[in-house]
Design an enzyme around this catalytic site. Sequence first.
Site, PDB file in Angstrom:
ATOM      1  N   TYR A 294      -9.629 -10.997  -6.921  1.00  0.00           N
ATOM      2  CA  TYR A 294      -8.689 -11.241  -7.973  1.00  0.00           C
ATOM      3  C   TYR A 294      -9.038 -12.094  -8.917  1.00  0.00           C
ATOM      4  O   TYR A 294      -8.688 -11.960 -10.128  1.00  0.00           O
ATOM      5  CB  TYR A 294      -7.244 -10.924  -7.430  1.00  0.00           C
TER       6      TYR A 294
ATOM      7  N   ARG B 178       0.883  -1.380   0.132  1.00  0.00           N
ATOM      8  CA  ARG B 178       0.035   0.046  -0.095  1.00  0.00           C
ATOM      9  C   ARG B 178       1.038   1.295   0.299  1.00  0.00           C
ATOM     10  O   ARG B 178       2.120   1.161   0.588  1.00  0.00           O
ATOM     11  CB  ARG B 178      -0.698  -0.155   1.415  1.00  0.00           C
TER      12      ARG B 178
END
Length: 306
Positions: A287, A161
């Site tokens: 995903y 991140r």
Amino acid sequence: MIGMSDGLRDAMQRWLLHLRGLEGASEQTIIAYGADLRGFLAFMHQYHGESLGVARIARLSTGDMRAWMAHERGRGLSARSLARALSSLKSFIRWLSDREGFDATAPLSARPPRFQRKLPRPLAEDAAVAMIEQVDLQAQDPWVAARDTAVLTLLYGCGLRISEALSLTGADLPLGDSLTIMGKGRKERMVPLLPVARQSVETYLGLCPFPMAQDMPIFRGKRGGALNGRLIAKAMERARMALGLPATATPHAMRHSFATHLLSHGGDLRAIQELLGHASLATTQVYTAVDQARLMEVYRAAHPRR
């Protein structure tokens, strides 16, 4: 708050401290949870016309929860936002019931509204590489260009991140074959550091004009302070305009790209979960839907009987 007892107000503050101290929630999460709870309590005060205390929270019914959810939907709150607010309330009610010893089955059984989860929007593999190369070309100061390139390489090469990349300090140097990252909820994970990512950071360190003390962040702004993540977002905005990429090409999209490209090349879902620092496999499984959607796009475009 008007209509809330001192005991309930104190319980709310202790719960927020619990989230911050023991569960490691971010400051943004603390603010959002507090706002959700205050909004619910304000509604309950108006709905029942009585002062609220711990005893009243212990008597919450499914009807109370439904009335609040109907009110929130009526004022335009999206299903996604309402589901998040309900999660906040349940967290508080569960915490309070554990300490006060009451049965919270009724409010905790309230079901969130259904909503369509948005799929992550990763970049194509060549676009992710082009983004890093473009960012390296556009800054006037060589050390700034190297800095922005190093940050993006960590996002795409390690799945970090932006907040995790910018939290690295001089204590993490010299870089080895892996990085120890403190993620959401103060959950620690170890991620492999690709040679290209290590070299990119070392190139930046060689150009950075500021000393690297143990307690100082690795990535700096032009005045030597901690780098603001918004500057990386702006660098990507300029790069995506030059490359003709969509507005979804953000720093977080580089993390999405890391996960999606690993999966498309045969990466194990459990391993990707660990690399991303997801607490639940269900979060990582999104995903697989991205990979299937892209596969169908290729199929529709390429099949001779389309």
